[in-house]
Write an enzyme that holds these catalytic residues in place. Structure first.
Site, short mmCIF file in Angstrom:
data_model
loop_
_atom_site.label_atom_id
_atom_site.label_comp_id
_atom_site.label_asym_id
_atom_site.label_seq_id
_atom_site.Cartn_x
_atom_site.Cartn_y
_atom_site.Cartn_z
N LYS A 33 0.84 -1.20 0.00
CA LYS A 33 0.00 0.00 0.00
C LYS A 33 0.88 1.25 0.00
CE LYS A 33 -0.35 -0.32 5.04
NZ LYS A 33 -1.16 -0.89 6.15
N TYR A 242 16.66 30.08 8.27
CA TYR A 242 15.47 30.80 8.76
C TYR A 242 15.47 30.89 10.27
CZ TYR A 242 13.14 30.62 4.20
OH TYR A 242 12.79 30.78 2.89
C1 LIG Z 1 -0.44 -1.84 6.88
C2 LIG Z 1 -1.05 -3.15 7.23
C3 LIG Z 1 -0.27 -4.32 7.28
C4 LIG Z 1 1.23 -4.29 7.19
O1 LIG Z 1 1.72 -3.79 8.42
P1 LIG Z 1 3.28 -3.64 8.74
O2 LIG Z 1 3.31 -3.19 10.15
O3 LIG Z 1 3.81 -2.62 7.81
O4 LIG Z 1 3.91 -4.97 8.53
C5 LIG Z 1 -0.93 -5.52 7.44
N1 LIG Z 1 -2.26 -5.59 7.59
C6 LIG Z 1 -3.04 -4.48 7.59
C7 LIG Z 1 -4.51 -4.62 7.79
C8 LIG Z 1 -2.47 -3.23 7.43
O5 LIG Z 1 -3.23 -2.13 7.45
#
Ligand SMILES: *Cc1c(COP(=O)(O)O)cnc(C)c1O
Length: 351
Positions: A33, A242
């Site tokens: 994702k 800055y």
């Molecule tokens: C993002 C996510 C994962 C992966 O999690 P990590 O901590 O990056 O391994 C797995 N399952 C769900 C439902 C998620 O939202």
């Protein structure tokens, strides 16, 4: 060329997937994702498919559509936010499998796509996504009759191995799913490290693939080198950047580098982050601005042409600590201006 150079080691991604896979005797999926945690979902997934990964998770259907183009027909692509209004055609056109999270998503899916594959998510206490006990009691039987590809839940505290929430959620998941024949999945990266009772039929690692904690044994994946645009000498007492937020306490050789908060170098790291010339640390001084940062290179013997901010000497979690955040946010903030190079799958970074 003044853009930073982001090098993504697909060999390390593959090695991390194999190491995680070797921890379990179940199916190991891959979470890609947010464009593969900022590193390129298409390239990462194609590399992992070659290693044997067959199931990929994205957050939203649009990501799934893009990933399908990169992967072709060979893999199952699952959508964690499920079947939203307006997703139906995308799910069909790109053969995406929604993970249904609520009664309304289940209704929509069974009405609009009665023969299309789906999975189910249960809430075991995180209260983010998934069916609660009452919903589940109501739909479990008819939903399971339609043969979902997976029944999953998600752990809220898996990066803290001793947290009582872990065994609590494990127990709730058992109570909600024991006796069903559908494949079950509970563990992301953190859950995989908690032990085999968390593994069930499928694990879903994300961050560990990309070199982040809690998978401490991960190989680093991202390397980021930033070019030096200008070098100057300051006398004691001169100020930088800055707000005059840093003042030289000694004669200082100062480098200005091309990258800033618009590239994902979080402004909260101002005055705290460290750049590296090989294995020699150089402190970032003054405020991080939109396109530029300033670094004290006084202690280097020679002027470098670039400094690295992600390397085997400074992982995404090291950099995250300086900015008061987590490796996940460092990775997913990596900017669009960097020139990106994917290292060959047999390549390793030197240290
Ligand atoms: C993002 C996510 C994962 C992966 O999690 P990590 O901590 O990056 O391994 C797995 N399952 C769900 C439902 C998620 O939202």
């Amino acid at each position: 060329m003044s853009t930073g150079h982001l090098t993504i080691d697909l060999g390390a991604v593959g090695a991390n997937w194999r190491s995680l896979n070797a921890l379990t005797s179940c199916e190991t999926a891959a979470v890609v994702k947010a464009d593969g945690y900022g590193l390129g979902a298409g390239r990462v997934a194609a590399a992992l498919a070659k290693q044997g990964a067959r199931i990929f998770y994205v957050a939203v259907a649009e990501e799934g559509a893009a990933l399908r183009t990169a992967l072709g027909d060979r893999a199952q692509i699952r959508v964690l936010t499920g079947h939203m209004k307006g997703d139906t055609q995308l799910l069909v056109d790109h053969h995406l499998t929604p993970i249904l999270n609520s009664l309304s998503q289940i209704d929509r899916h069974f009405r609009d796509l009665p023969d299309h594959p789906f999975g189910l998510q249960l809430d075991t206490g995180m209260n983010r996504l998934g069916l609660e006990w009452d919903d589940w009691a109501q739909v479990a039987e008819p939903a399971l009759r339609r043969k979902p590809v997976v029944v999953m839940s998600h752990l809220a505290c898996a990066d803290e191995p001793d947290h009582p929430m872990n065994p609590y959620q494990l127990d709730v998941f058992h109570q909600m799913t024991d006796g069903i024949t559908t494949p079950r999945s509970l563990a992301a990266t953190g859950g995989m490290l908690l032990g085999s009772e968390y593994h069930f039929d499928e694990c879903r690692p994300g961050i560990g693939l990309y070199g982040g904690l809690p998978f401490a044994a991960a190989r680093p994946v991202a390397r980021l080198d930033l070019p030096i645009v200008q070098i100057r000498d300051l006398t004691e007492g001169e100020v930088v950047g800055y707000g005059n937020s840093w003042q030289a306490e000694r004669p200082t050789r100062l480098a200005t580098l091309s990258a800033g908060y618009a590239d994902g170098l979080l402004r909260a790291g101002s005055g705290r982050a460290t750049l590296w010339a090989g294995s020699q640390p150089c402190p970032l001084v003054g405020r991080i601005s939109m396109d530029l940062i300033t670094v004290d290179i006084t202690d280097l013997r020679d002027d470098p042409v670039s400094l690295s901010i992600l390397s085997p000497d400074q992982t995404v979690d090291d950099l995250a600590r300086a900015a008061g955040t987590i490796g996940y946010e460092i990775l997913t903030s990596l900017g669009a201006r960097y020139s990106r190079r994917y290292a060959g799958e047999a390549t390793r970074f030197g240290s």
